[in-house]
Motif scaffolding. Structure first.
Motif, PDB file in Angstrom:
ATOM      1  N   LEU A  78       0.871  -1.168   0.000  1.00 35.44           N
ATOM      2  CA  LEU A  78       0.000   0.000   0.000  1.00 35.44           C
ATOM      3  C   LEU A  78       0.914   1.225   0.000  1.00 35.44           C
ATOM      4  N   THR A  79       0.655   2.157  -0.880  1.00 30.56           N
ATOM      5  CA  THR A  79       1.487   3.348  -0.954  1.00 30.56           C
ATOM      6  C   THR A  79       0.633   4.541  -1.351  1.00 30.56           C
ATOM      7  N   THR A  80       1.184   5.721  -1.149  1.00 27.02           N
ATOM      8  CA  THR A  80       0.571   6.955  -1.633  1.00 27.02           C
ATOM      9  C   THR A  80       1.560   7.583  -2.586  1.00 27.02           C
ATOM     10  N   GLU A  85      -3.706   7.179  -2.830  1.00 30.58           N
ATOM     11  CA  GLU A  85      -3.359   5.943  -2.135  1.00 30.58           C
ATOM     12  C   GLU A  85      -3.856   4.753  -2.952  1.00 30.58           C
ATOM     13  N   PRO A 129      -8.140  -1.633   0.172  1.00 29.74           N
ATOM     14  CA  PRO A 129      -7.919  -0.392  -0.571  1.00 29.74           C
ATOM     15  C   PRO A 129      -9.057  -0.071  -1.535  1.00 29.74           C
TER      16      PRO A 129
END
Length: 146
Positions: A78-80, A85, A129
């Motif tokens: 999970l990243t932004t 995001e 997500p």
């Protein structure tokens, strides 16, 4: 953010496409190892790459090639990026593997191992997500796409 699909080594065209973008994400099949130097000309925090299946050259048994350039996202997570995001998963199955040469244009670790995929599924289940990004898509949704 500019999303870019497979470039299969067309790094000059890729660079021209993203050099003036605030953020970009290239979604797999970037190019061979010798073509990665183009990434040195881009901000590693603003221009990210998700590894696909083809064109993942010179990897060790653990697929550590993608860790050699800071632009690569990694296996999954999970990243932004660019204020967005998302969850990502690298790799894909090469349906034409039998016509390729292992270590040259085909690598056994193009997909996540069963263990890594189970870890990815567990993390995905935990974070739930809104956006999922991968190089390929599940064959189960192919009928939904016109």
């Amino acid at each position: 953010m500019r999303l870019v699909g497979d470039i299969h080594g067309k790094t000059t065209e890729y660079y021209e496409l993203v050099k003036n973008e605030d953020y970009s994400l290239q979604l797999g099949d970037f190019g061979f190892y010798s073509q990665l130097q183009i990434l040195d000309n881009l901000d590693k925090d603003k221009h990210k790459v998700l590894a696909g299946n083809h064109c993942v050259s010179e990897v060790d048994d653990d697929g550590n090639f993608i860790k050699q350039k800071p632009n690569f996202l990694g296996d999954f997570g999970l990243t932004t990026h660019g204020g967005i995001e998302f969850f990502y998963v690298r790799g894909e199955y090469s349906i034409d593997w039998m016509y390729r040469t292992e270590g040259y244009n085909y690598w056994r670790n193009e997909e996540l191992s069963v263990e890594k995929m189970n870890e990815a599924i567990e993390l995905y289940s935990q974070v739930k997500p809104d956006i999922m990004i991968s190089h390929g898509c599940p064959s189960s949704i192919c009928d939904l796409i016109d």
